[in-house]
Design an enzyme around this catalytic site. Structure first.
Site, PDB file in Angstrom:
ATOM      1  N   TYR A   1       0.909  -1.396   0.410  1.00  0.00           N
ATOM      2  CA  TYR A   1       0.177   0.229  -0.214  1.00  0.00           C
ATOM      3  C   TYR A   1       0.586   1.341  -0.091  1.00  0.00           C
ATOM      4  O   TYR A   1      -0.087   2.609   0.599  1.00  0.00           O
ATOM      5  CB  TYR A   1      -1.024   0.051   1.054  1.00  0.00           C
ATOM      6  CG  TYR A   1      -2.208  -0.528   1.012  1.00  0.00           C
ATOM      7  CD1 TYR A   1      -1.921  -2.434   1.091  1.00  0.00           C
ATOM      8  CD2 TYR A   1      -3.409  -0.176   1.095  1.00  0.00           C
ATOM      9  CE1 TYR A   1      -3.397  -2.930   1.183  1.00  0.00           C
ATOM     10  CE2 TYR A   1      -4.355  -0.894   0.541  1.00  0.00           C
ATOM     11  CZ  TYR A   1      -4.784  -2.958   0.860  1.00  0.00           C
ATOM     12  OH  TYR A   1      -5.795  -3.654   0.957  1.00  0.00           O
TER      13      TYR A   1
ATOM     14  N   LYS B   1       4.690 -14.717   4.472  1.00  0.00           N
ATOM     15  CA  LYS B   1       4.868 -15.921   3.001  1.00  0.00           C
ATOM     16  C   LYS B   1       6.150 -15.354   3.008  1.00  0.00           C
ATOM     17  O   LYS B   1       7.035 -15.070   1.639  1.00  0.00           O
ATOM     18  CB  LYS B   1       4.223 -15.025   2.102  1.00  0.00           C
ATOM     19  CG  LYS B   1       4.869 -16.095   0.489  1.00  0.00           C
ATOM     20  CD  LYS B   1       3.719 -16.942   0.675  1.00  0.00           C
ATOM     21  CE  LYS B   1       4.214 -17.969  -0.004  1.00  0.00           C
ATOM     22  NZ  LYS B   1       2.991 -19.274  -0.636  1.00  0.00           N
TER      23      LYS B   1
ATOM     24  N   ASP C   1      -1.460 -17.972   2.700  1.00  0.00           N
ATOM     25  CA  ASP C   1      -2.159 -19.146   2.467  1.00  0.00           C
ATOM     26  C   ASP C   1      -2.239 -20.588   3.062  1.00  0.00           C
ATOM     27  O   ASP C   1      -3.417 -20.507   2.888  1.00  0.00           O
ATOM     28  CB  ASP C   1      -0.903 -19.706   0.843  1.00  0.00           C
ATOM     29  CG  ASP C   1      -0.033 -20.319   1.651  1.00  0.00           C
ATOM     30  OD1 ASP C   1       0.964 -20.035   2.389  1.00  0.00           O
ATOM     31  OD2 ASP C   1       0.883 -21.020   0.278  1.00  0.00           O
TER      32      ASP C   1
ATOM     33  N   ASP D   1      -5.024  -7.108   5.130  1.00  0.00           N
ATOM     34  CA  ASP D   1      -6.214  -6.883   3.651  1.00  0.00           C
ATOM     35  C   ASP D   1      -7.083  -8.212   3.862  1.00  0.00           C
ATOM     36  O   ASP D   1      -8.676  -8.054   4.286  1.00  0.00           O
ATOM     37  CB  ASP D   1      -5.826  -5.959   2.877  1.00  0.00           C
ATOM     38  CG  ASP D   1      -7.501  -6.110   2.567  1.00  0.00           C
ATOM     39  OD1 ASP D   1      -8.105  -5.511   2.669  1.00  0.00           O
ATOM     40  OD2 ASP D   1      -7.725  -5.250   1.203  1.00  0.00           O
TER      41      ASP D   1
HETATM   42  C1  IPM Z   1     -10.235  -1.808   3.990  1.00  0.00           C
HETATM   43  C2  IPM Z   1     -10.663  -2.071   2.512  1.00  0.00           C
HETATM   44  C3  IPM Z   1      -9.830  -0.818   1.955  1.00  0.00           C
HETATM   45  C4  IPM Z   1      -8.207  -1.557   2.056  1.00  0.00           C
HETATM   46  C5  IPM Z   1      -9.996  -0.278   0.416  1.00  0.00           C
HETATM   47  C6  IPM Z   1     -11.371   0.351   0.816  1.00  0.00           C
HETATM   48  C7  IPM Z   1      -8.664   0.485  -0.042  1.00  0.00           C
HETATM   49  O1  IPM Z   1     -10.500  -3.201   1.560  1.00  0.00           O
HETATM   50  O2  IPM Z   1     -10.163  -1.093   4.769  1.00  0.00           O
HETATM   51  O3  IPM Z   1      -9.969  -3.278   4.544  1.00  0.00           O
HETATM   52  O4  IPM Z   1      -7.784  -1.894   1.237  1.00  0.00           O
HETATM   53  O5  IPM Z   1      -7.830  -1.103   3.250  1.00  0.00           O
HETATM   54 MG    MG Z   2     -10.818  -4.740   2.829  1.00  0.00          MG
END
Ligand code: IPM
Ligand code: MG
Length: 377
Positions: A146, A216, A249, A273
């Site tokens: 990210y 991983k 996984d 996530d």
């Molecule tokens: C989450 C969501 C977000 C992320 C999106 C909306 C950008 O999926 O908060 O889990 O990927 O973090």
């Molecule tokens: Mg999410």
């Protein structure tokens, strides 16, 4: 991970768009009933502001967040780059504006490095995958894949360096600059340490038995290797807590197979996530997944679900995730008693099963749930 209680709070109220508006309305009903002494200040955020202003998260909302104790956030619609550009007002088109997720920006801008996601199977929820699941996820929230260090077309300057420094890059070196894209996974020592430490401190404070590191490292050796090695070091400071680690996984499989083996999970951003949605589904789906995005100074609470445009305006979605997010906010503010009361009332409504939204097999509307919870308070 919480602040000292105050006599009065300033809370940013960021409904966003889609069902974000409805679920935040529901949260407000329960917070009002709890008589939290707070000013709730509306902040502009969401798709509308992207279309009209070219920015879904305008500067004035950033300024607002700089002045509050905490924030509640609903949800925001996001669309792929081209579709987003097409919805801009004509005078903003062709200016090279790029849509970026406001929540991801918010997490990075305010260094909300902990994404805390409790996964609790409340008794009586017909959607529970199994009863008694109680897992707490600590997701790193600011870096990893990210980080935003990405190249749709890879500049020659960069590929030359990669060719020089990395053997495996040889098979990509003759590709044209737009023949591939590159997204950098960046995991820092400091960023890994603080999220792992947060998970361990939580485990110690709440008497949790085990912390599982999700990674991983067998393949993604540099970054996930670093994460895992740091975890092993930190684990030594917490001898009373069982150390556990698993590949992402295998983790998805084992979590389904035996959720009772897991207690506290800690993961880099993207794995966190992925696991979050799986965890939410085990305790009733996204209608039950709540999140805290927590930093040293500010914390923003939200349901894990998105804006669900197809349900927008119908007041039919389940607001329990958002009500539980409000409960997390109360905890963060140091309002333990109110937090506990709110959780108990919500659990009672789930257990009684008289008021239920469609996902739970009922016919009640979003605000009916909030009113029923408020009545229990
Ligand atoms: C989450 C969501 C977000 C992320 C999106 C909306 C950008 O999926 O908060 O889990 O990927 O973090
Ligand atoms: Mg999410």
């Amino acid at each position: 991970m919480e602040r000292a209680k105050k006599s009065h709070y300033k809370i940013a109220w960021l409904p966003g768009d889609g069902i974000g508006i409805e679920v935040l309305e529901a949260a407000k009903i329960v917070l009002d009933k709890l008589e939290l002494n707070a000013d709730y200040i509306h902040g502009d955020i969401g798709w509308e502001f992207w279309c009209k202003e070219g920015d879904a998260f305008p500067q004035r909302t950033i300024d607002l967040l700089n002045s509050v104790d905490a924030a509640m956030f609903g949800a925001i619609t996001s669309k792929p780059v081209k579709a987003a550009e097409a919805e801009l007002v004509p005078e903003l088109k062709g200016k090279g504006l790029v849509y970026r997720s406001p929540i991801v920006r918010m997490r990075q801008l305010f260094d909300l490095y902990i994404c805390l996601r409790p996964t609790k199977a409340y008794p009586g929820n017909p959607l529970n995958f199994k009863e008694n699941i109680d897992i707490v996820m600590f997701r790193e929230n600011t870096e990893d894949l990210y980080s935003g260090v990405e190249f749709n077309t890879v500049p020659k300057e960069l590929s030359d360096v990669l060719e020089k420094l990395s053997k495996p890059f040889a098979k990509f070196k003759d590709l044209k600059e737009n023949g591939y894209a590159l997204s950098c996974k960046i995991n820092t020592v400091a960023g890994s340490e603080r999220i792992i430490r947060a998970a361990y401190n939580f485990a110690r404070e709440f008497g949790r038995k085990k912390v599982t590191i999700v990674h991983k490292a067998n393949v993604v050796r540099a970054t996930d290797g670093l994460f895992l090695e740091i975890a092993k070091e930190i684990a030594k400071e917490f001898p009373e807590i069982q150390f556990d680690e698993a590949n992402i996984d295998a983790m998805t499989m084992w979590l389904l197979k035996n959720p009772y083996n897991y207690d506290v999970l800690v993961a880099p951003n993207l794995y966190g996530d992925i696991i979050s949605d799986l965890c939410a589904q085990m305790v009733g789906g996204l209608g039950f997944g709540c999140s805290g995005n927590i930093g040293e100074r500010l914390a923003v609470f939200e349901p894990t679900h998105g804006s669900a445009p197809k349900y927008a305006g119908q007041y039919k979605v389940n607001p329990i995730a958002t009500i539980l997010a409000a409960k997390m906010m109360l905890d963060w503010l140091g309002e333990k008693e109110k937090a506990e009361k709110l959780e108990k009332a919500t659990a009672a409504i789930i257990k009684e099963g008289k008021v239920r939204t469609y996902d739970m097999g009922g016919t009640n509307k979003t605000l009916d749930i909030a009113k029923a919870v408020a009545e229990k308070l």
